[in-house]
Design a protein around this motif. Structure first.
Motif, PDB file in Angstrom:
ATOM      1  N   VAL A  31       0.852  -1.188   0.000  1.00 46.90           N
ATOM      2  CA  VAL A  31       0.000   0.000   0.000  1.00 46.90           C
ATOM      3  C   VAL A  31       0.884   1.233   0.000  1.00 46.90           C
ATOM      4  CG1 VAL A  31      -1.734   1.284   1.308  1.00 46.90           C
ATOM      5  CG2 VAL A  31      -1.834  -1.214   1.225  1.00 46.90           C
ATOM      6  N   THR A  32       0.544   2.209  -0.844  1.00 45.36           N
ATOM      7  CA  THR A  32       1.260   3.474  -0.869  1.00 45.36           C
ATOM      8  C   THR A  32       0.826   4.275   0.356  1.00 45.36           C
ATOM      9  OG1 THR A  32       1.244   3.443  -3.281  1.00 45.36           O
ATOM     10  CG2 THR A  32       1.711   5.554  -2.221  1.00 45.36           C
ATOM     11  N   GLY A  34      -0.467   6.859   2.878  1.00 42.50           N
ATOM     12  CA  GLY A  34      -1.243   8.089   2.760  1.00 42.50           C
ATOM     13  C   GLY A  34      -2.095   8.211   1.515  1.00 42.50           C
ATOM     14  N   LYS A  35      -2.128   7.172   0.685  1.00 43.30           N
ATOM     15  CA  LYS A  35      -2.926   7.226  -0.544  1.00 43.30           C
ATOM     16  C   LYS A  35      -3.729   5.938  -0.674  1.00 43.30           C
ATOM     17  CE  LYS A  35       0.329   9.981  -3.240  1.00 43.30           C
ATOM     18  NZ  LYS A  35       1.126  10.005  -4.469  1.00 43.30           N
ATOM     19  N   PRO A  36      -4.911   6.011  -1.306  1.00 43.41           N
ATOM     20  CA  PRO A  36      -5.673   4.784  -1.561  1.00 43.41           C
ATOM     21  C   PRO A  36      -5.128   4.088  -2.805  1.00 43.41           C
ATOM     22  CG  PRO A  36      -6.913   6.659  -2.341  1.00 43.41           C
ATOM     23  CD  PRO A  36      -5.652   7.203  -1.706  1.00 43.41           C
ATOM     24  N   GLN A  37      -3.883   3.648  -2.705  1.00 42.52           N
ATOM     25  CA  GLN A  37      -3.185   3.133  -3.866  1.00 42.52           C
ATOM     26  C   GLN A  37      -2.381   1.890  -3.484  1.00 42.52           C
ATOM     27  OE1 GLN A  37       0.255   5.469  -5.472  1.00 42.52           O
ATOM     28  NE2 GLN A  37      -1.255   5.940  -7.078  1.00 42.52           N
ATOM     29  N   ILE A  38      -2.335   0.925  -4.406  1.00 39.77           N
ATOM     30  CA  ILE A  38      -1.516  -0.260  -4.179  1.00 39.77           C
ATOM     31  C   ILE A  38      -0.416  -0.324  -5.231  1.00 39.77           C
ATOM     32  CG2 ILE A  38      -3.358  -1.590  -3.074  1.00 39.77           C
ATOM     33  CD1 ILE A  38      -3.621  -3.157  -5.736  1.00 39.77           C
ATOM     34  N   ARG A  39       0.647  -0.979  -4.848  1.00 35.16           N
ATOM     35  CA  ARG A  39       1.780  -1.171  -5.754  1.00 35.16           C
ATOM     36  C   ARG A  39       2.007  -2.661  -5.924  1.00 35.16           C
ATOM     37  NH1 ARG A  39       5.904   1.727  -7.704  1.00 35.16           N
ATOM     38  NH2 ARG A  39       5.345   3.530  -6.463  1.00 35.16           N
ATOM     39  N   MET A  40       2.118  -3.062  -7.174  1.00 34.35           N
ATOM     40  CA  MET A  40       2.431  -4.455  -7.489  1.00 34.35           C
ATOM     41  C   MET A  40       3.800  -4.468  -8.140  1.00 34.35           C
ATOM     42  SD  MET A  40      -1.245  -5.790  -8.844  1.00 34.35           S
ATOM     43  CE  MET A  40      -0.694  -7.472  -8.976  1.00 34.35           C
ATOM     44  N   SER A  42       7.573  -3.456  -8.672  1.00 32.29           N
ATOM     45  CA  SER A  42       8.256  -2.185  -8.443  1.00 32.29           C
ATOM     46  C   SER A  42       7.746  -1.051  -9.322  1.00 32.29           C
ATOM     47  CB  SER A  42       9.763  -2.363  -8.680  1.00 32.29           C
ATOM     48  OG  SER A  42       9.989  -2.756 -10.031  1.00 32.29           O
ATOM     49  N   ASP A  43       6.873  -1.377 -10.285  1.00 35.03           N
ATOM     50  CA  ASP A  43       6.499  -0.325 -11.221  1.00 35.03           C
ATOM     51  C   ASP A  43       5.015  -0.171 -11.519  1.00 35.03           C
ATOM     52  OD1 ASP A  43       6.310  -2.708 -12.547  1.00 35.03           O
ATOM     53  OD2 ASP A  43       7.226  -1.995 -14.400  1.00 35.03           O
ATOM     54  N   GLN A  44       4.159  -0.998 -10.980  1.00 36.78           N
ATOM     55  CA  GLN A  44       2.731  -0.877 -11.276  1.00 36.78           C
ATOM     56  C   GLN A  44       1.981  -0.364 -10.052  1.00 36.78           C
ATOM     57  OE1 GLN A  44       1.812  -4.911 -12.584  1.00 36.78           O
ATOM     58  NE2 GLN A  44       1.565  -4.124 -14.659  1.00 36.78           N
ATOM     59  N   THR A  45       1.232   0.731 -10.230  1.00 30.74           N
ATOM     60  CA  THR A  45       0.404   1.254  -9.149  1.00 30.74           C
ATOM     61  C   THR A  45      -1.027   1.387  -9.648  1.00 30.74           C
ATOM     62  OG1 THR A  45       0.915   3.547  -9.754  1.00 30.74           O
ATOM     63  CG2 THR A  45       2.284   2.542  -8.038  1.00 30.74           C
ATOM     64  N   PHE A  46      -1.962   1.189  -8.718  1.00 32.44           N
ATOM     65  CA  PHE A  46      -3.382   1.275  -9.015  1.00 32.44           C
ATOM     66  C   PHE A  46      -4.061   2.047  -7.894  1.00 32.44           C
ATOM     67  CE2 PHE A  46      -1.649  -2.589 -10.804  1.00 32.44           C
ATOM     68  CZ  PHE A  46      -2.083  -2.532 -12.114  1.00 32.44           C
ATOM     69  N   THR A  47      -4.947   2.976  -8.236  1.00 28.74           N
ATOM     70  CA  THR A  47      -5.630   3.817  -7.255  1.00 28.74           C
ATOM     71  C   THR A  47      -7.106   3.439  -7.192  1.00 28.74           C
ATOM     72  OG1 THR A  47      -4.083   5.610  -7.724  1.00 28.74           O
ATOM     73  CG2 THR A  47      -6.124   6.204  -6.582  1.00 28.74           C
ATOM     74  N   PHE A  48      -7.648   3.407  -5.973  1.00 25.41           N
ATOM     75  CA  PHE A  48      -9.038   3.023  -5.722  1.00 25.41           C
ATOM     76  C   PHE A  48      -9.665   4.037  -4.770  1.00 25.41           C
ATOM     77  CE2 PHE A  48      -6.506  -0.694  -6.649  1.00 25.41           C
ATOM     78  CZ  PHE A  48      -7.243  -1.328  -7.630  1.00 25.41           C
TER      79      PHE A  48
END
Length: 161
Positions: A31-32, A34-40, A42-48
């Motif tokens: 989880v990033t 402070g943000k509603p974001q996940i990282r898969m 080292s280079d893919q992020t997704f925001t929800f």
């Protein structure tokens, strides 16, 4: 996302099962902060709209992503909670319909908490009001819809076309 949004998406990273810990498995999603974001990787992020990490309790998930829906239903809105994901991703755990033996996470999930809230609110507002509840508990697996509330001897199953 604003309060007028009709669809919101929450992602939960479930805790590893006791079996997975014993096998040495590791979580591949982070989880990033402070943000509603996940990282898969080292280079893919997704925001929800909502992101819950492994340490998020059943209560936090329910209170943050679902509790306001119960109040909306009493205001006349139709609400739906849909748990979606691959087998083993944590849907059953989050919804609270299955438990692992001796797991510290065997706490009520979304379904139990929602039902309690519905009946608590109905009891608090029952003076001069009639409530009618309609509940569906369906499973979609391999293109087959199964009614999980059907009696065992009258098991209903529909094939999607």
């Amino acid at each position: 996302m604003g309060d007028d949004a009709s669809v919101r998406v929450a992602v939960r990273i479930r805790p590893l099962l006791c079996r997975e810990v014993a096998e040495g498995s590791q979580t591949c999603v982070s989880v990033t902060p402070g943000k509603p974001q996940i990282r898969m990787g080292s280079d893919q992020t997704f925001t929800f709209d909502y992101v819950f990490d492994m340490d998020s309790s059943q209560e936090i998930v329910y209170e943050t992503a679902v509790a306001q829906l119960i109040e909306k239903s009493f205001q006349g809105f139709n609400v739906t909670v849909l748990a979606y994901g691959q087998t083993g991703s944590g849907k059953t755990y989050t919804m609270g319909t299955g438990f692992e033996d001796e797991s510290p996470y065997d706490l009520p999930g979304i379904i139990t908490r929602a039902i309690r809230s519905i009946f608590d609110q109905a009891n608090a507002k029952k003076e001069g009001v009639r409530f009618e509840f309609d509940c569906q508990f369906l499973e979609l697996y391999n293109e087959e819809i199964v009614d999980l509330l059907a009696k065992k001897d009258a098991f209903a199953s529909l094939i999607m076309k």
